[in-house]
Design a protein around this motif. Sequence first.
Motif, PDB file in Angstrom:
ATOM      1  N   MET A  33      27.008  -5.701  56.895  1.00  0.00           N
ATOM      2  CA  MET A  33      27.927  -6.285  57.867  1.00  0.00           C
ATOM      3  C   MET A  33      27.540  -7.736  58.131  1.00  0.00           C
ATOM      4  SD  MET A  33      29.724  -3.574  58.941  1.00  0.00           S
ATOM      5  CE  MET A  33      29.559  -1.913  58.345  1.00  0.00           C
ATOM      6  N   SER A  34      28.517  -8.582  58.220  1.00  0.00           N
ATOM      7  CA  SER A  34      28.221  -9.995  58.423  1.00  0.00           C
ATOM      8  C   SER A  34      27.918 -10.269  59.897  1.00  0.00           C
ATOM      9  CB  SER A  34      29.411 -10.838  57.986  1.00  0.00           C
ATOM     10  OG  SER A  34      30.504 -10.573  58.843  1.00  0.00           O
ATOM     11  N   ILE A  35      27.201 -11.348  60.136  1.00  0.00           N
ATOM     12  CA  ILE A  35      26.884 -11.766  61.505  1.00  0.00           C
ATOM     13  C   ILE A  35      27.314 -13.219  61.651  1.00  0.00           C
ATOM     14  CG2 ILE A  35      25.048 -12.125  63.195  1.00  0.00           C
ATOM     15  CD1 ILE A  35      23.411 -10.049  61.618  1.00  0.00           C
ATOM     16  N   GLN A  36      28.101 -13.496  62.689  1.00  0.00           N
ATOM     17  CA  GLN A  36      28.542 -14.868  62.966  1.00  0.00           C
ATOM     18  C   GLN A  36      28.008 -15.292  64.318  1.00  0.00           C
ATOM     19  OE1 GLN A  36      30.317 -17.111  61.352  1.00  0.00           O
ATOM     20  NE2 GLN A  36      30.730 -15.882  59.527  1.00  0.00           N
ATOM     21  N   ILE A  37      27.233 -16.361  64.325  1.00  0.00           N
ATOM     22  CA  ILE A  37      26.700 -16.863  65.583  1.00  0.00           C
ATOM     23  C   ILE A  37      27.304 -18.232  65.808  1.00  0.00           C
ATOM     24  CG2 ILE A  37      24.601 -17.713  66.706  1.00  0.00           C
ATOM     25  CD1 ILE A  37      23.125 -15.587  64.954  1.00  0.00           C
ATOM     26  N   SER A  38      27.965 -18.434  66.942  1.00  0.00           N
ATOM     27  CA  SER A  38      28.489 -19.770  67.181  1.00  0.00           C
ATOM     28  C   SER A  38      28.176 -20.262  68.584  1.00  0.00           C
ATOM     29  CB  SER A  38      30.002 -19.828  66.909  1.00  0.00           C
ATOM     30  OG  SER A  38      30.606 -18.606  67.219  1.00  0.00           O
ATOM     31  N   GLY A  39      27.513 -21.404  68.615  1.00  0.00           N
ATOM     32  CA  GLY A  39      27.229 -22.095  69.871  1.00  0.00           C
ATOM     33  C   GLY A  39      26.404 -21.304  70.859  1.00  0.00           C
TER      34      GLY A  39
ATOM     35  N   ASP B 126      24.384 -22.359  65.619  1.00  0.00           N
ATOM     36  CA  ASP B 126      25.459 -21.814  64.795  1.00  0.00           C
ATOM     37  C   ASP B 126      24.814 -21.285  63.527  1.00  0.00           C
ATOM     38  OD1 ASP B 126      27.752 -22.741  66.386  1.00  0.00           O
ATOM     39  OD2 ASP B 126      27.068 -24.734  65.769  1.00  0.00           O
ATOM     40  N   LEU B 127      25.186 -20.072  63.156  1.00  0.00           N
ATOM     41  CA  LEU B 127      24.575 -19.503  61.953  1.00  0.00           C
ATOM     42  C   LEU B 127      25.464 -18.382  61.469  1.00  0.00           C
ATOM     43  CD1 LEU B 127      21.959 -19.501  60.214  1.00  0.00           C
ATOM     44  CD2 LEU B 127      21.041 -17.809  61.787  1.00  0.00           C
ATOM     45  N   SER B 128      25.667 -18.308  60.148  1.00  0.00           N
ATOM     46  CA  SER B 128      26.388 -17.143  59.659  1.00  0.00           C
ATOM     47  C   SER B 128      25.564 -16.447  58.590  1.00  0.00           C
ATOM     48  CB  SER B 128      27.775 -17.524  59.150  1.00  0.00           C
ATOM     49  OG  SER B 128      27.640 -18.237  57.969  1.00  0.00           O
ATOM     50  N   ILE B 129      25.506 -15.137  58.709  1.00  0.00           N
ATOM     51  CA  ILE B 129      24.700 -14.327  57.817  1.00  0.00           C
ATOM     52  C   ILE B 129      25.658 -13.387  57.099  1.00  0.00           C
ATOM     53  CG2 ILE B 129      22.840 -12.622  57.696  1.00  0.00           C
ATOM     54  CD1 ILE B 129      21.883 -13.900  60.441  1.00  0.00           C
ATOM     55  N   ALA B 130      25.596 -13.419  55.760  1.00  0.00           N
ATOM     56  CA  ALA B 130      26.561 -12.649  54.977  1.00  0.00           C
ATOM     57  C   ALA B 130      26.168 -11.181  54.941  1.00  0.00           C
ATOM     58  CB  ALA B 130      26.635 -13.207  53.559  1.00  0.00           C
ATOM     59  N   SER B 131      27.166 -10.347  54.668  1.00  0.00           N
ATOM     60  CA  SER B 131      26.930  -8.913  54.565  1.00  0.00           C
ATOM     61  C   SER B 131      25.941  -8.642  53.433  1.00  0.00           C
ATOM     62  CB  SER B 131      28.269  -8.228  54.290  1.00  0.00           C
ATOM     63  OG  SER B 131      28.102  -6.845  54.365  1.00  0.00           O
ATOM     64  N   GLY B 132      24.917  -7.820  53.731  1.00  0.00           N
ATOM     65  CA  GLY B 132      23.943  -7.448  52.718  1.00  0.00           C
ATOM     66  C   GLY B 132      22.855  -8.469  52.472  1.00  0.00           C
ATOM     67  N   GLU B 133      22.914  -9.577  53.203  1.00  0.00           N
ATOM     68  CA  GLU B 133      21.941 -10.638  52.966  1.00  0.00           C
ATOM     69  C   GLU B 133      20.583 -10.317  53.621  1.00  0.00           C
ATOM     70  OE1 GLU B 133      22.247 -15.469  52.906  1.00  0.00           O
ATOM     71  OE2 GLU B 133      23.186 -14.433  54.579  1.00  0.00           O
TER      72      GLU B 133
END
Lengths: 346, 285
Positions: free
Chosen positions: A1-7, A22-29
């Motif tokens: 599952m992806s994770i989106q972090i903003s601000g 701000d950070l985005s983590i891809a699914s399975g990463e």
Amino acid sequence: MSIQISGINKRFGGFTAVDHVDLSIASGELMALLGPSGSGKTTLLRIIGGLDFADSGQLLIDGVDSTVSEPHARRVGFVFQHYALFRHMTVFENVAFGLRVARRRPRPAEAAIRDKVMGLLDLVQLAPLAQRYPNQLSGGQRQRVALARALATEPSVLLLDEPFGALDAKVRKDLRRWLRDIHKGMGVTTVFVTHDQEEALELADRVTILHQGRVEQVGTPAEVYDHPASAFVCDFLGGGTRLDCTLAGDHADIAGLTVPLANDVDGRGAGIAFVRPHDVEILPAAAGAAARIAALHPVGPELRVDLDLAGHRLEAVLDRQSPEAIGLSPGALVGVRLRRANAYPA
Amino acid sequence: MAGRLTILPAWLRPERTVIPGLGLTLGVTVTYLTLIVLLPLAALALRPAELGLGGIWDAVTQPRVLAALRLSFGAALLGAGINAVFGLMVAWMLVRYDFPLKRVIDAIVDLPFALPTAVAGIALTSLYAPNGWVGQLLDPLGIKVAFTPLGVIVATTFIGLPFVVRTVQPVLEDLESELEEAAGSLGANRWETFSRVIFPLILPALLTGTALAFARAVGEYGSIIFIAGNMPMVSEIAPLLIVIKLEQFDYAGAAAIGLTMLVASFLILLMVNLLQRWSRRWSGE
């Protein structure tokens, strides 16, 4: 599952732990959060896990706004640095805990729990110790129990806070490889916090480097090592010796030597250069710039050399068996050439 | 030093450590325990022996004595049980929450330790007597506290509270918050976290505190005799009966009751101890 972090922001009293991240983590990463203590890496992880809550900003897990949801609603597994095992329960009961308190109805049957737990204990190679209590286990075994416990509820995200921080070097190395295998096998999105750059570079698909609550750089281990975005990142990832320099386009003048730069720098004038030990070449005395050997430290297969280059301390590393290494002795004069450096405006 | 220790048989000889003085500490401990604990207890066991076994049995099975023993142990157990519940809540509140006057309340918990028992007894009596502050509210409801067995329970509850609070408090303080966070992230709600994680970890301390409260209450005299009313067969406690027998120069009879209380207390404390062992079977000690 992806994770989106903003601000995302988080303050503790007057201290800003996480500052507009701000950070985005891809699914399975497999993502590492790397930084010194106080950099906000653990707070960020705890916010993802729902153990702390952001003051402002948004957190999306698999597209669902999870900024304020309770930890158990997030399907997140958390592994703590000091294991946080339930010491009054056997290894088996520790791993079964998440299944016994499951919100799903009906709760899994006893036989299903048994199969699941023993399967996980097989995975972490602790099945024979199922009936032991945590304080009868070694540190490495405890951390494996903690991991099995976190995986039991089939989380969509696995979060690990300095998972190997309290273990000795050898166990650490084994567990690292083994975490990598488990991640590969299960494909669960994994975020781990570490202050050990070697651990982050070895284990992660991508590394996020944090400093004073801010993201300094995000990239693959090779990207961040080869192209550190800032002086801090370069220094933190084992930048080697820090020297004053004068920037001049694609090269820099360091202690009278002209050194090609590995990174692109805007501007000219005074700067700070980092020279990694592997980029310091030791030559016969007549060649290159003259330097004196201050000290020699044999460390396993390597020979670490402390050099005195016109009043600057410089570190080099050689293979102990190499021809250059054999003739060296403290106090001797040698020639030095710097292959490359990373430099940043001062 | 090494020469002196060789007088001990091999199995008693300590391993060499930096801390000296096995001989000294063992000697002092044994002498001290003998003088302070064992000798008085031996006297307590010897005195009734002059009655013979049959005589002891007769002295202890008099209806008045049995009623007193029942009240003493019953009220002590009930008081300890009440304290186990509310003492845990007080300890929880003191550890987990910040509120105004927290330090004052923390200090108040110790008062039953410090107050002279007679003062406590008179204070409780004046509160719970039918014309007292609390008693006059209960009286219309038909509840009489002072001068009844209920009064004895009030007194045993009062004196036992600090034991539970002070044994549970440090254990609660030492519980890592990570344990609760781990339970929460595994899907446990607050009740499950308390009942499955926190409670089992503080249970050994809770049992210790409850046992101490019980032991104190069984032997309690001063605070109870004022509120109890001391009616034979109804609200007369065993320690008071012992005093009465002494005043009648029936030393053997008094000692027989004392011995019975000693044996019963010992058995109950032994059981609590075993229970406590079981509750910390995970500690690996």
